[in-house]
Design a protein around this motif. Structure first.
Motif, PDB file in Angstrom:
ATOM      1  N   UNK A 181       0.830  -1.209   0.000  1.00 46.28           N
ATOM      2  CA  UNK A 181       0.000   0.000   0.000  1.00 46.28           C
ATOM      3  C   UNK A 181       0.864   1.258   0.000  1.00 46.28           C
ATOM      4  N   UNK A 182       1.946   1.240   0.790  1.00 42.32           N
ATOM      5  CA  UNK A 182       2.832   2.401   0.823  1.00 42.32           C
ATOM      6  C   UNK A 182       3.463   2.644  -0.548  1.00 42.32           C
ATOM      7  N   UNK A 183       3.884   1.572  -1.202  1.00 44.78           N
ATOM      8  CA  UNK A 183       4.478   1.719  -2.537  1.00 44.78           C
ATOM      9  C   UNK A 183       3.482   2.341  -3.513  1.00 44.78           C
ATOM     10  N   UNK A 184       2.237   1.903  -3.453  1.00 41.20           N
ATOM     11  CA  UNK A 184       1.217   2.455  -4.354  1.00 41.20           C
ATOM     12  C   UNK A 184       0.946   3.926  -4.053  1.00 41.20           C
ATOM     13  N   UNK A 185       0.851   4.281  -2.762  1.00 41.54           N
ATOM     14  CA  UNK A 185       0.591   5.672  -2.387  1.00 41.54           C
ATOM     15  C   UNK A 185       1.734   6.588  -2.800  1.00 41.54           C
ATOM     16  N   UNK A 186       2.957   6.146  -2.571  1.00 42.49           N
ATOM     17  CA  UNK A 186       4.100   6.979  -2.936  1.00 42.49           C
ATOM     18  C   UNK A 186       4.232   7.105  -4.451  1.00 42.49           C
ATOM     19  N   UNK A 187       3.891   6.057  -5.184  1.00 51.80           N
ATOM     20  CA  UNK A 187       3.928   6.144  -6.650  1.00 51.80           C
ATOM     21  C   UNK A 187       2.922   7.169  -7.154  1.00 51.80           C
ATOM     22  N   UNK A 195       5.094  21.815  -1.649  1.00 52.95           N
ATOM     23  CA  UNK A 195       5.114  21.488  -0.223  1.00 52.95           C
ATOM     24  C   UNK A 195       3.746  21.006   0.248  1.00 52.95           C
ATOM     25  N   UNK A 196       2.700  21.704  -0.163  1.00 54.98           N
ATOM     26  CA  UNK A 196       1.353  21.320   0.248  1.00 54.98           C
ATOM     27  C   UNK A 196       0.982  19.947  -0.301  1.00 54.98           C
ATOM     28  N   UNK A 197       1.294  19.709  -1.565  1.00 55.04           N
ATOM     29  CA  UNK A 197       0.984  18.424  -2.196  1.00 55.04           C
ATOM     30  C   UNK A 197       1.751  17.291  -1.519  1.00 55.04           C
ATOM     31  N   UNK A 198       2.993  17.555  -1.132  1.00 50.92           N
ATOM     32  CA  UNK A 198       3.821  16.546  -0.487  1.00 50.92           C
ATOM     33  C   UNK A 198       3.241  16.136   0.861  1.00 50.92           C
ATOM     34  N   UNK A 199       2.858  17.108   1.676  1.00 52.86           N
ATOM     35  CA  UNK A 199       2.302  16.790   2.991  1.00 52.86           C
ATOM     36  C   UNK A 199       0.950  16.071   2.873  1.00 52.86           C
ATOM     37  N   UNK A 200       0.140  16.495   1.926  1.00 45.96           N
ATOM     38  CA  UNK A 200      -1.159  15.842   1.735  1.00 45.96           C
ATOM     39  C   UNK A 200      -0.980  14.379   1.328  1.00 45.96           C
ATOM     40  N   UNK A 201      -0.029  14.122   0.438  1.00 42.19           N
ATOM     41  CA  UNK A 201       0.204  12.753   0.001  1.00 42.19           C
ATOM     42  C   UNK A 201       0.724  11.865   1.120  1.00 42.19           C
ATOM     43  N   UNK A 202       1.627  12.390   1.949  1.00 42.09           N
ATOM     44  CA  UNK A 202       2.140  11.609   3.073  1.00 42.09           C
ATOM     45  C   UNK A 202       1.043  11.333   4.097  1.00 42.09           C
ATOM     46  N   UNK A 203       0.183  12.304   4.316  1.00 35.01           N
ATOM     47  CA  UNK A 203      -0.901  12.111   5.276  1.00 35.01           C
ATOM     48  C   UNK A 203      -1.894  11.072   4.767  1.00 35.01           C
ATOM     49  N   UNK A 239       9.999   1.681   9.422  1.00 37.02           N
ATOM     50  CA  UNK A 239      10.171   1.525   7.978  1.00 37.02           C
ATOM     51  C   UNK A 239      11.293   0.529   7.702  1.00 37.02           C
ATOM     52  N   UNK A 240      11.013  -0.414   6.820  1.00 40.30           N
ATOM     53  CA  UNK A 240      12.029  -1.379   6.413  1.00 40.30           C
ATOM     54  C   UNK A 240      12.976  -0.725   5.414  1.00 40.30           C
ATOM     55  N   UNK A 241      14.051  -1.437   5.105  1.00 39.84           N
ATOM     56  CA  UNK A 241      15.016  -0.908   4.140  1.00 39.84           C
ATOM     57  C   UNK A 241      14.354  -0.653   2.796  1.00 39.84           C
ATOM     58  N   UNK A 242      13.508  -1.572   2.388  1.00 44.79           N
ATOM     59  CA  UNK A 242      12.831  -1.408   1.106  1.00 44.79           C
ATOM     60  C   UNK A 242      11.919  -0.184   1.122  1.00 44.79           C
ATOM     61  N   UNK A 243      11.244   0.049   2.244  1.00 44.69           N
ATOM     62  CA  UNK A 243      10.379   1.226   2.361  1.00 44.69           C
ATOM     63  C   UNK A 243      11.202   2.504   2.400  1.00 44.69           C
ATOM     64  N   UNK A 244      12.374   2.454   3.029  1.00 45.80           N
ATOM     65  CA  UNK A 244      13.264   3.621   3.015  1.00 45.80           C
ATOM     66  C   UNK A 244      13.690   3.936   1.587  1.00 45.80           C
ATOM     67  N   UNK A 245      13.948   2.908   0.794  1.00 42.62           N
ATOM     68  CA  UNK A 245      14.316   3.144  -0.604  1.00 42.62           C
ATOM     69  C   UNK A 245      13.164   3.769  -1.386  1.00 42.62           C
ATOM     70  N   UNK A 246      11.935   3.385  -1.060  1.00 37.75           N
ATOM     71  CA  UNK A 246      10.781   4.046  -1.679  1.00 37.75           C
ATOM     72  C   UNK A 246      10.748   5.526  -1.321  1.00 37.75           C
TER      73      UNK A 246
END
Length: 736
Positions: free
Chosen positions: A274-280, A296-304, A420-427
């Motif tokens: 799910x995290x990979x899909x959201x970050x993509x 900046x606004x788009x970045x925070x909204x996407x992370x939330x 966060x796992x290593x793979x998630x950190x790479x994402x």
């Protein structure tokens, strides 16, 4: 040599290789030594089995039996070091293993003739202790401090349980049973997973490791199944059997890998998927951000939206790189400003590694302290303090292709440790890279905007002198006529009015250039187009009084209102008139035709417009010049700036109108200026009726060359060479 002997040899070599790779690594800890002992004992187990079958020496049979008994001790010792040396339950289990294994080991060494009995007892003991260790791991996973720790322990419990179950098959030959070598495959995979988990500085990358383990297990079982089937059908395996099994495996490998790895990811690691899909999706949205605040606004909204972050902050370099300022944050507010000098250890390490994980840094800090490398430990401690002050768990560098640090992104999930796992950190590193690319694009966009602004500034500066000449010419012409003693009082009063108006116009032109950056104000009230055109024609008549050029004005009937600035219309017509006069020379005819026309647009809607045609009898305009006629700085005059027509077109567009030019290489040119006609609400319903009656009164509405309503775009009237670019003294330079 039978298949079981070959399998034992290969397993011994692989186990020994895994033991060596862990034991001889830098920064070796207790858990590494414990694994090396465990994997080495398994290597002795398989190696002695191979040597006993190959050489038929009794010593290797006893060594094989001893290794099977000792394996209980080394396995429990490894689990104890893997989880926690001080765990009281594992400590008690380890002591119990010693108490049980020691007498069995003594009995095996003193009574070699009871090999079958010892093997049976050893099988039962290994099974019990291995099962108890797996249960303790599962119980500990329920109290794990982090989600990844819990997932790791439970995953190892499942795989370890499966491997332990199949490992029982390896004891089968000791009690006289013949079973396919499936236990060997699972044990090797289990050892491989353990070696990967302890040789990484971070917790197991469960996603990648699970995919590898699943693929290896499926491939190994498939290969073993093919070889075993061929052996059962054709007897003793031959070289051709191995070749056939290998070819079949090669053909099936891609299909197995493409199905097994995604299946494991979706079943066991849904959060990571799910995290990979959201970050993509977030990266795709960031591509379209051209402003820093929007980014900046788009970045925070996407992370939330991902629901994986409780804290996030976005810092961008400012003050020439002397500080980093906060542009957006999620969660509790972090510091608004980070000075570059005090944070230099953090920034340098971040730029070097791209991502800093707090738990890894803390682990490295403890290793440095244990090694008494105090200076490095102190520097690392400053880095850790900086990340903690920013409420972060992971720090991500936002750097350009030239490794210039544009800023950094801090994220954290304070609900759990090791979030966060290593793979998630790479994402997340990929997300930071996209942010850097977007910042570079934004900076390029700003440079292009600034370049256009400078071009506009140069355009206006060049046109300023030109536009001042226009009213000065009118003032000069009026003053010359006033000096003629034959003029009557009415004419004198009109020329004085022209002088006053043109003086006011000078002030407005200069003011518009000083205020060029401001957008043109909207025109709320309609203006009378007829009056503006009549006044402009009077100015042209005064200017061309001494020439042989005849000016003819034709006005259509009825009211002609449009939402325009009369001053802008006057500037446009003066440009066109003076350009036409220059093109015709000492003699010719200048026609100004004003009409209200009605037509249907492309969508079929009724459109009423005010059309002003300025025609001359000059030499016309070539096709080459006509294609770039409204491009700034295009001129055929030696003293022209090439701005007049470009700015005139902008003035017309600002009022919702447009300019067109009709010309051929033959004599004559016509410029058309169209504005949307202002209509009272009561007039809009009558527009359709005007269409049907247009043919009857077209002579009062349109020019003679059209049969019906004048189209929105005409292409019949000629134009002049002098009108080509509106350059020189006849161009308009006021900004809309």
């Amino acid at each position: 040599m039978d298949v079981r002997s070959q399998t034992a040899l290969l397993a011994a070599v692989l186990c020994l290789a895994m033991a060596a790779s862990v034991f001889f690594r830098p920064k070796r800890r207790r858990v590494h030594r414990a694994f090396a002992n465990f994997s080495g004992t398994v290597a002795v187990w398989y190696g002695s089995a191979f040597l006993h079958r190959a050489l038929e020496i009794g010593f290797f049979a006893r060594l094989h039996l001893v290794a099977g008994v000792v394996m209980t001790l080394v396995a429990v010792r490894f689990f104890r070091a893997f989880v926690d040396d001080d765990d009281p339950r594992l400590v008690r289990l380890h002591r119990a293993a010693w108490l049980v294994v020691t007498p069995i080991l003594i009995y095996a060494l003193t009574r070699p003739e009871d090999e079958t009995l010892v093997a049976l007892i050893a099988t039962i003991v290994v099974t019990i202790f291995f099962a108890v260790a797996i249960v303790l791991l599962y119980i500990r996973s329920a109290n794990a401090p982090s989600r990844l720790e819990r997932a790791r322990l439970r995953y190892l419990c499942i795989v370890g349980g499966a491997a332990g179950s199949f490992a029982l098959f390896e004891y089968a030959p000791l009690v006289g049973l013949t079973i396919p070598e499936l236990g060997t495959v699972l044990i090797l995979i289990f050892l491989y997973m353990l070696s990967q988990s302890i040789t990484r500085d971070r917790l197991i990358d469960l996603y990648e490791l699970a995919g590898r383990a699943g693929v290896l297990t499926a491939v190994s079982l498939l290969f073993s199944g093919i070889v075993w089937t061929l052996r059962e059908i054709a007897g003793e395996p031959r070289f051709i059997h191995m070749v056939v099994a290998a070819m079949a495996l090669l053909l099936l490998f891609d299909s197995v890998r493409s199905r097994v790895a995604p299946f494991i990811a979706m079943v066991f690691f849904r959060e990571r998927a799910d995290l990979e899909e959201n970050l993509a999706n977030l990266r795709k949205r960031l591509v379209h951000a051209l402003e820093l605040e929007a980014l900046a606004s788009m970045l925070m909204e996407g992370l939330e939206e991902s629901r994986r972050f409780t804290h996030a902050s976005f810092y961008v370099s400012s003050e020439g790189g002397h500080a980093f300022r906060l542009h957006a944050h999620l969660g509790s507010p972090p510091p608004q400003r980070i000075e570059t000098a005090p944070a230099q250890p953090f920034l340098s390490r971040l730029l070097e590694e791209d991502a800093l994980v707090l738990e890894l840094l803390e682990r490295d800090f403890e290793d440095l302290r244990a090694a008494r490398r105090d200076r490095e430990a102190e520097t690392l401690f400053e880095v850790i303090r900086t990340i903690e002050a920013l409420h972060g768990g992971v720090a991500l560098a936002i750097a350009g292709r030239s490794r210039e640090l544009y800023g950094f992104l801090i994220v954290a999930d304070d609900r759990i440790r090791d979030a966060f796992s290593i793979d998630e950190v790479q994402l997340l590193v990929g997300l930071a890279t996209q942010v850097a690319l977007t910042l570079e694009s934004s900076a390029l966009h700003q440079k292009l905007v600034e370049r256009d602004r400078l071009v506009t500034l140069g355009e206006m500066a060049a046109g300023l002198a030109h536009e001042i000449r226009n009213p000065l010419g009118a003032i000069k012409a009026s003053a010359q006529l006033l000096s003629d003693p034959g003029e009557d009082e009415e004419a004198t009063s009109e020329f004085l009015d022209i002088i006053v108006e043109e003086t006011d116009r000078l002030a407005r032109v200069v003011g518009s250039f000083l205020d060029y950056a401001k957008p043109g104000a909207s025109i709320a009230e309609p203006a009378d187009v007829k009056k503006a055109v009549e006044r402009t024609v009077r100015i042209l008549e005064a200017e061309l009084a001494d020439s042989g050029i005849e000016i003819e004005l034709e006005m259509g009937e009825g009211d002609m209102q449009a939402r325009i600035d009369p001053e802008h219309l006057r500037q446009i017509l003066l440009n066109l008139g003076r350009n036409a006069a220059e093109a015709m020379g000492d003699e010719g005819k200048l026609c100004v035709d004003v009409r209200r026309v009605i037509a249907r647009d492309i969508g079929g809607r009724i459109e009423a417009s005010i059309e002003i045609r300025v025609s001359d009898t000059g030499p016309g305009i070539s096709d080459e010049i006509r294609q770039k006629l409204f491009v700034p700085f295009v001129t055929t005059k030696s003293n022209g700036s090439g701005l007049g027509l470009a700015i005139s077109q902008r003035l017309a567009s600002a009022a919702g109108g447009r300019m067109e030019v009709l010309s051929g290489d033959e004599r004559g040119a016509t410029f058309i200026v169209r504005y949307p006609a202002y209509q009272e609400p009561s007039e809009e319903g009558a527009a359709e009726a005007a269409i049907t009656s247009a043919r009857g009164d077209e002579k009062a509405q349109v020019s003679p060359e059209n049969e019906a309503i004048r189209p929105l775009v005409d292409d019949e009237s000629p134009k002049s060479e002098g009108a080509e670019e509106g350059g020189g003294e006849s161009e308009v330079g006021t900004a809309p």
